[in-house]
Write a protein that holds these residues in place. Structure first.
Motif, PDB file in Angstrom:
ATOM      1  N   THR A  91      14.983 -30.061   8.972  1.00  0.00           N
ATOM      2  CA  THR A  91      15.096 -29.502   7.627  1.00  0.00           C
ATOM      3  C   THR A  91      16.538 -29.062   7.411  1.00  0.00           C
ATOM      4  OG1 THR A  91      14.427 -27.339   8.482  1.00  0.00           O
ATOM      5  CG2 THR A  91      12.721 -28.706   7.470  1.00  0.00           C
ATOM      6  N   SER A  92      16.992 -29.193   6.169  1.00  0.00           N
ATOM      7  CA  SER A  92      18.349 -28.791   5.798  1.00  0.00           C
ATOM      8  C   SER A  92      18.250 -27.767   4.680  1.00  0.00           C
ATOM      9  CB  SER A  92      19.166 -30.011   5.351  1.00  0.00           C
ATOM     10  OG  SER A  92      19.293 -30.950   6.396  1.00  0.00           O
ATOM     11  N   PHE A  93      18.450 -26.519   5.049  1.00  0.00           N
ATOM     12  CA  PHE A  93      18.379 -25.427   4.077  1.00  0.00           C
ATOM     13  C   PHE A  93      19.737 -24.736   3.955  1.00  0.00           C
ATOM     14  CE2 PHE A  93      13.720 -25.108   5.307  1.00  0.00           C
ATOM     15  CZ  PHE A  93      13.260 -25.610   4.096  1.00  0.00           C
ATOM     16  N   ARG A  94      19.930 -24.141   2.807  1.00  0.00           N
ATOM     17  CA  ARG A  94      20.993 -23.150   2.646  1.00  0.00           C
ATOM     18  C   ARG A  94      20.300 -21.841   2.299  1.00  0.00           C
ATOM     19  NH1 ARG A  94      23.782 -25.261  -1.128  1.00  0.00           N
ATOM     20  NH2 ARG A  94      22.957 -24.049  -2.894  1.00  0.00           N
ATOM     21  N   VAL A  95      20.444 -20.871   3.175  1.00  0.00           N
ATOM     22  CA  VAL A  95      19.746 -19.594   3.009  1.00  0.00           C
ATOM     23  C   VAL A  95      20.786 -18.498   2.774  1.00  0.00           C
ATOM     24  CG1 VAL A  95      18.163 -17.942   4.051  1.00  0.00           C
ATOM     25  CG2 VAL A  95      17.900 -20.386   4.523  1.00  0.00           C
ATOM     26  N   THR A 117      17.588 -22.902  -0.488  1.00  0.00           N
ATOM     27  CA  THR A 117      17.874 -24.135  -1.217  1.00  0.00           C
ATOM     28  C   THR A 117      17.761 -25.317  -0.270  1.00  0.00           C
ATOM     29  OG1 THR A 117      19.434 -22.945  -2.656  1.00  0.00           O
ATOM     30  CG2 THR A 117      19.561 -25.346  -2.647  1.00  0.00           C
ATOM     31  N   ASN A 118      17.078 -26.385  -0.704  1.00  0.00           N
ATOM     32  CA  ASN A 118      16.979 -27.609   0.082  1.00  0.00           C
ATOM     33  C   ASN A 118      18.220 -28.449  -0.189  1.00  0.00           C
ATOM     34  OD1 ASN A 118      16.295 -29.941   1.439  1.00  0.00           O
ATOM     35  ND2 ASN A 118      14.719 -30.585  -0.026  1.00  0.00           N
ATOM     36  N   VAL A 119      19.108 -28.523   0.787  1.00  0.00           N
ATOM     37  CA  VAL A 119      20.347 -29.284   0.611  1.00  0.00           C
ATOM     38  C   VAL A 119      20.231 -30.684   1.218  1.00  0.00           C
ATOM     39  CG1 VAL A 119      21.793 -27.219   0.523  1.00  0.00           C
ATOM     40  CG2 VAL A 119      21.309 -28.282   2.731  1.00  0.00           C
ATOM     41  N   GLY A 120      19.034 -31.046   1.682  1.00  0.00           N
ATOM     42  CA  GLY A 120      18.822 -32.372   2.248  1.00  0.00           C
ATOM     43  C   GLY A 120      18.503 -33.398   1.181  1.00  0.00           C
TER      44      GLY A 120
END
Length: 420
Positions: A91-95, A117-120
């Protein structure tokens, strides 16, 4: 003799060879451990029990053709397989974790916000986010997010006591419902919330504690200062700017001025945190509030001040920095053997103050206060504040030292006015 030497040499060589083999194996296994470590780390204690149990049951069932045991073994194996599937994938998140505000007074409201935010490039599956907040743990259920989609959650931070509260790191958790596998990823660093002590506003000049903004005169005589003392005969090396020409003309010899040395105002607060001097936690918190109230008022007036406690010197360049450091004052146990040792250790690197304020709990005796007072030079004015929650304000005289009792924070302005 030769055989004996050879045997000794061989005995010494064996441990050397063994040590060399161990080092070689350790070096070779290090990359393997680094690669396998993260994979093994996702298996919980329950997961290891399930893996071992399914293996043992499968061997027993196959060996004895025991259908019931095989059924249990297949069920346990299926649970392990499903658990493995749940932790696969990336998973690619920005937290982002924010606190508003980052500094509050005890009892004020503090709200935190977590934005994910899902940055993937692919849609994420539902996951769980855990956020340690002080001694508690906030858990959020994060739904599946499309690429570039975001969601946010709010949480309240408890501020019922003075403290530095860490929020974070924010961690996403993937795993099965049985808790066999648990894969965590940390996305943020901890951020701090400062819960300041309650303070009260004091009158200017800290209710008269430090009024000598131009400096206090001392009995020490100097050749250059502001307060004129007397005239004396000129000696080689004296500054000619201090020659008193009118007196020199009258006496027929050069006369120069002497001065009384003046000392800039400097206040030192000694706040003991030793639990043996406090009757309760509430009394200790009141003492911290008293220290913070006096110190912040002195800082507002741009007067030099030091605030020290056992093992800590608080920052005093701004009121905010001081209040931040008061959040870190904790009760200690037996740091020093006597009050005088506390005063000596706490002020070892500090200049002699013009005013010293001692802040301690109701269990510090008059003799203890006097022991601290005697540590300072005679020209230092010492004021003792005895914190006794619930008691009425009063003053006690002990060998010339005034010991003022403060029973509530609202009494502090009146007590300091009397002390001045």
């Amino acid at each position: 003799m030769a055989n004996t030497a050879t045997e000794a040499f061989g005995a010494d060589a064996k441990p050397t060879r063994l040590a060399s083999i161990r080092r070689t194996l350790a070096t070779g296994m290090r990359p393997v451990v680094r690669a396998v470590g993260p994979v093994v780390g996702v298996v919980t204690t329950t997961g290891w029990l399930a893996i071992v149990a399914s293996t043992v049951l499968l061997v027993v069932g196959l060996s004895w053709s025991w259908s019931e045991v095989l059924a249990v073994a297949f069920a346990a194996t299926a649970a392990v397989v499903v658990a493995i599937v749940t932790v696969l994938g990336r998973t690619s998140f920005r937290v982002e974790v924010t606190l508003s505000p980052t500094r509050v007074v005890v009892g004020e409201r503090a709200i935190g916000r977590v934005e994910i935010t899902n940055v993937g490039s692919r849609r994420t599956s539902a996951t769980r986010l855990e956020l340690p907040v002080g001694d508690g743990l906030a858990v959020f259920a994060i739904p599946g997010l499309a690429p570039e989609a975001a969601t946010d959650e709010l949480f309240a931070v408890p501020t019922h006591r003075r403290a530095v509260i860490d929020a974070g790191p924010a961690v996403t958790v993937r795993g099965d419902q049985l808790g066999l596998f648990r894969r965590t990823v940390s996305w943020t660093e901890p951020i701090e919330l400062f819960v300041h002590p309650v303070t009260t506003r004091l009158q200017p000049s800290a209710a008269g504690l430090v009024r000598d903004l131009e400096g206090q005169t001392t009995q020490k005589i100097t050749n250059s200062d502001m307060a004129f003392h007397a005239l004396r005969e000129y000696v080689v090396g004296d500054d000619v700017r201090h020659v008193h020409w009118r007196s020199s003309a009258r006496t027929g010899q050069l006369m120069v001025r002497q001065f009384e040395e003046t000392r800039r105002s400097h206040l030192t607060i000694l706040h003991t945190s030793d639990e043996r001097y406090f009757a309760s936690v509430e009394e200790f918190e009141l003492a911290v509030s008293v220290t913070a109230s006096v110190a912040t008022q002195v800082i507002r007036e741009a007067t030099a001040i030091d605030v020290v406690t056992e093992g800590r010197r608080l920052r005093t360049h701004t009121g905010g920095a001081l209040l931040d450091d008061t959040c870190r004052i904790d009760v200690i146990r037996g740091a020093t053997t006597s009050p005088r040792d506390f005063a000596r250790d706490a002020t070892a690197m500090l200049p002699a103050p013009s005013v010293a304020v001692i802040v301690a709990g109701s269990r510090m005796t008059a003799a203890d206060f006097r022991a601290i007072e005697k540590f300072f030079p005679s020209e230092t004015r010492v004021i003792a504040l005895r914190i006794a929650e619930g008691e009425n304000p009063k003053v006690q005289i002990a060998g010339g030292l005034q010991i003022f009792t403060v029973g509530a924070l609202r009494d502090l302005p009146r007590v300091l006015t009397r002390a001045s």
